[in-house]
Scaffold this motif. Structure first.
Motif, PDB file in Angstrom:
ATOM      1  N   ILE A   1       9.408   7.380  -8.635  1.00 21.78           N
ATOM      2  CA  ILE A   1      10.283   7.006  -9.754  1.00 21.78           C
ATOM      3  C   ILE A   1      11.747   7.039  -9.322  1.00 21.78           C
ATOM      4  O   ILE A   1      12.492   6.082  -9.533  1.00 21.78           O
ATOM      5  CB  ILE A   1      10.048   7.938 -10.961  1.00 21.78           C
ATOM      6  N   ILE A   2      12.154   8.127  -8.687  1.00 21.97           N
ATOM      7  CA  ILE A   2      13.574   8.273  -8.322  1.00 21.97           C
ATOM      8  C   ILE A   2      13.986   7.173  -7.347  1.00 21.97           C
ATOM      9  O   ILE A   2      15.086   6.641  -7.410  1.00 21.97           O
ATOM     10  CB  ILE A   2      13.845   9.667  -7.700  1.00 21.97           C
ATOM     11  N   LEU A   3      13.107   6.833  -6.431  1.00 22.14           N
ATOM     12  CA  LEU A   3      13.471   5.868  -5.385  1.00 22.14           C
ATOM     13  C   LEU A   3      12.964   4.454  -5.685  1.00 22.14           C
ATOM     14  O   LEU A   3      13.263   3.522  -4.940  1.00 22.14           O
ATOM     15  CB  LEU A   3      12.928   6.336  -4.030  1.00 22.14           C
ATOM     16  N   GLY A   4      12.192   4.312  -6.749  1.00 19.06           N
ATOM     17  CA  GLY A   4      11.675   2.987  -7.083  1.00 19.06           C
ATOM     18  C   GLY A   4      10.695   2.461  -6.045  1.00 19.06           C
ATOM     19  O   GLY A   4      10.649   1.261  -5.770  1.00 19.06           O
ATOM     20  N   LEU A   5       9.919   3.362  -5.479  1.00 18.11           N
ATOM     21  CA  LEU A   5       9.006   2.964  -4.400  1.00 18.11           C
ATOM     22  C   LEU A   5       7.763   2.269  -4.934  1.00 18.11           C
ATOM     23  O   LEU A   5       7.256   2.611  -6.003  1.00 18.11           O
ATOM     24  CB  LEU A   5       8.567   4.200  -3.607  1.00 18.11           C
ATOM     25  N   LYS A   6       7.254   1.309  -4.171  1.00 10.78           N
ATOM     26  CA  LYS A   6       5.974   0.679  -4.491  1.00 10.78           C
ATOM     27  C   LYS A   6       4.828   1.417  -3.805  1.00 10.78           C
ATOM     28  O   LYS A   6       3.692   1.363  -4.239  1.00 10.78           O
ATOM     29  CB  LYS A   6       5.967  -0.773  -4.010  1.00 10.78           C
ATOM     30  N   THR A   7       5.136   2.077  -2.712  1.00  9.86           N
ATOM     31  CA  THR A   7       4.132   2.816  -1.956  1.00  9.86           C
ATOM     32  C   THR A   7       3.475   3.870  -2.852  1.00  9.86           C
ATOM     33  O   THR A   7       4.171   4.638  -3.508  1.00  9.86           O
ATOM     34  CB  THR A   7       4.801   3.505  -0.749  1.00  9.86           C
ATOM     35  N   ARG A   8       2.148   3.872  -2.898  1.00 10.00           N
ATOM     36  CA  ARG A   8       1.428   4.797  -3.783  1.00 10.00           C
ATOM     37  C   ARG A   8       1.461   6.219  -3.243  1.00 10.00           C
ATOM     38  O   ARG A   8       1.576   7.171  -3.982  1.00 10.00           O
ATOM     39  CB  ARG A   8      -0.048   4.374  -3.933  1.00 10.00           C
ATOM     40  N   ASP A   9       1.303   6.355  -1.923  1.00  8.57           N
ATOM     41  CA  ASP A   9       1.333   7.697  -1.317  1.00  8.57           C
ATOM     42  C   ASP A   9       2.602   7.836  -0.479  1.00  8.57           C
ATOM     43  O   ASP A   9       2.597   7.668   0.735  1.00  8.57           O
ATOM     44  CB  ASP A   9       0.093   7.936  -0.473  1.00  8.57           C
ATOM     45  N   ALA A  10       3.699   8.157  -1.180  1.00 16.49           N
ATOM     46  CA  ALA A  10       5.010   8.202  -0.529  1.00 16.49           C
ATOM     47  C   ALA A  10       5.209   9.481   0.282  1.00 16.49           C
ATOM     48  O   ALA A  10       6.104   9.560   1.117  1.00 16.49           O
ATOM     49  CB  ALA A  10       6.115   8.084  -1.575  1.00 16.49           C
TER      50      ALA A  10
END
Ligand SMILES: Nc1nc2c(ncn2[C@@H]2O[C@H](COP(=O)(O)OP(=O)(O)O)[C@@H](O)[C@H]2O)c(=O)[nH]1
Ligand SMILES: [Mg+2]
Length: 242
Positions: free
Chosen positions: A148-157
Motif C-alpha cells: 500500500i505505502i509503495l503502490g507495489l503490484k508485486t504480491r510477495d514484496a
C-alpha cells in the motif's frame, strides 16, 4: 551460463552442512554458491571455509566485518557475484525455508522475466503450515503495508527467494540500495517496479526453518515499517528504463 546462489548467514552452523550439497545437486549447470557471513558467533564462518574447501571452485565465502545486516550482506554478495561474471544470481536463506528444489524453476523463469520471485502470495504458493495464526498474520500484514505505502503490484514484496538476470541487478544499481536489514527485500522490489523490469512471481511453499533461530524480532519489524517510508522518499523519482 554461470549462476551464483548468494546466501547470507548469521548463526546457521546447524543448517549449512546440509544446505550446500542440497543446492549443488539440483542439476543447474554452472551453479556455484557464495556464502556471506557476518562474523557469526556460532562459528558459521569457519565452518563455511571448511565446506568451501570440499567443493573447490563451486563454493566461496565472503567474510564481512563490522556492522552486520541482511541488506548490507546481500549488496556485498551481489557485487562479488557480478565481479565473478555471474549471468544469473539467486538469493535465498540458508535455513531451508526456501527449498533448494525450487532453484531450477526460478532460474528457468528468467527466460521470460528479468527477476523471478519465489512467491508465497500467488495462487499455488503458501506460507509455512507450521506458523501460528499470529505469525501468519504478521507476515501478511508486512506485505500489505509495504504494497500500500509503495503502490507495489508485486504480491510477495517481502520475499527473500529470487533469481536475477545479471542485467537486472545492473539496472537496479546496487550503489543506490540503502537498506541495512530485512527491508532490503522490499527496497529491491520497489526499485524493480520503478525501473519497469519484468517481474515474474513463481509460486513457492515457504517452510519453517530446519534448525537454529530467526534473527527477526518485533523491534526489527517496527524498524522495517519506518524503512518502507524511507524507501519511498528515496526512490519515488526513479523513472522506467526506456
Ligand atoms: N550475513 C548475514 N546474514 C543474516 C543476517 N540476518 C539474517 N541473516 C540470514 O538471512 C537469512 C534469513 O534470516 P532469518 O533469521 O531466517 O529470517 P526469517 O526467515 O525472516 O525468520 C538466514 O540465512 C540468516 O542466517 C545478517 O545480519 N547478516
Ligand atoms: Mg528464515
Amino acid at each position: 551460463m554461470k549462476a551464483i546462489v548468494v546466501v547470507p548467514t548469521f548463526n546457521e552452523a546447524a543448517n549449512l552442512p546440509a544446505f550446500v550439497p542440497a543446492v549443488l545437486t539440483q542439476g543447474v549447470p554452472g551453479l556455484g554458491i557464495l556464502i556471506v557471513d557476518d562474523e557469526s558467533p556460532d562459528g558459521t564462518g569457519r565452518l563455511a571455509d571448511d565446506i568451501a574447501a570440499r567443493w573447490p571452485g563451486r563454493v566461496e565465502v565472503l567474510h564481512r566485518h563490522g556492522r552486520r545486516g541482511l541488506g548490507r550482506a546481500y549488496v556485498a554478495g551481489f557485487r562479488r557475484a557480478l565481479e565473478q561474471g555471474a549471468d544469473v544470481v539467486v538469493q535465498m536463506d540458508a535455513d531451508f525455508s526456501h527449498a533448494p528444489g525450487d532453484i531450477p524453476r526460478l532460474v528457468a523463469a528468467l527466460a521470460d522475466y528479468d527477476v523471478a520471485i519465489g512467491s508465497r502470495y500467488v495462487s499455488g504458493g503458501a506460507a509455512s503450515e507450521d506458523w501460528s495464526p499470529g505469525r501468519r498474520a504478521l507476515s501478511r500484514w508486512a506485505n500489505i503495508f509495504s504494497r500500500i505505502i509503495l503502490g507495489l503490484k508485486t504480491r510477495d514484496a517481502t520475499a527473500g527467494f529470487k533469481a536475477w538476470r545479471r542485467t537486472a541487478l545492473k539496472a537496479v544499481d546496487l550503489g543506490r540500495v540503502s537498506s541495512e536489514g530485512y527491508v532490503f527485500q522490499v527496497e529491491m522490489a520497489y526499485l524493480c517496479e520503478r525501473l519497469g523490469l519484468r517481474i515474474g512471481e513463481i509460486p513457492i511453499k515457504f517452510e519453517e526453518r530446519h534448525d537454529g533461530r530467526s534473527k527477526m524480532t518485533l523491534g526489527i519489524k517496527l524498524d522495517s515499517a519506518a524503512g518502507v517510508f524511507r524507501i519511498r522518499r528515496r526512490h519515488r523519482g526513479i523513472r522506467p528504463l526506456s
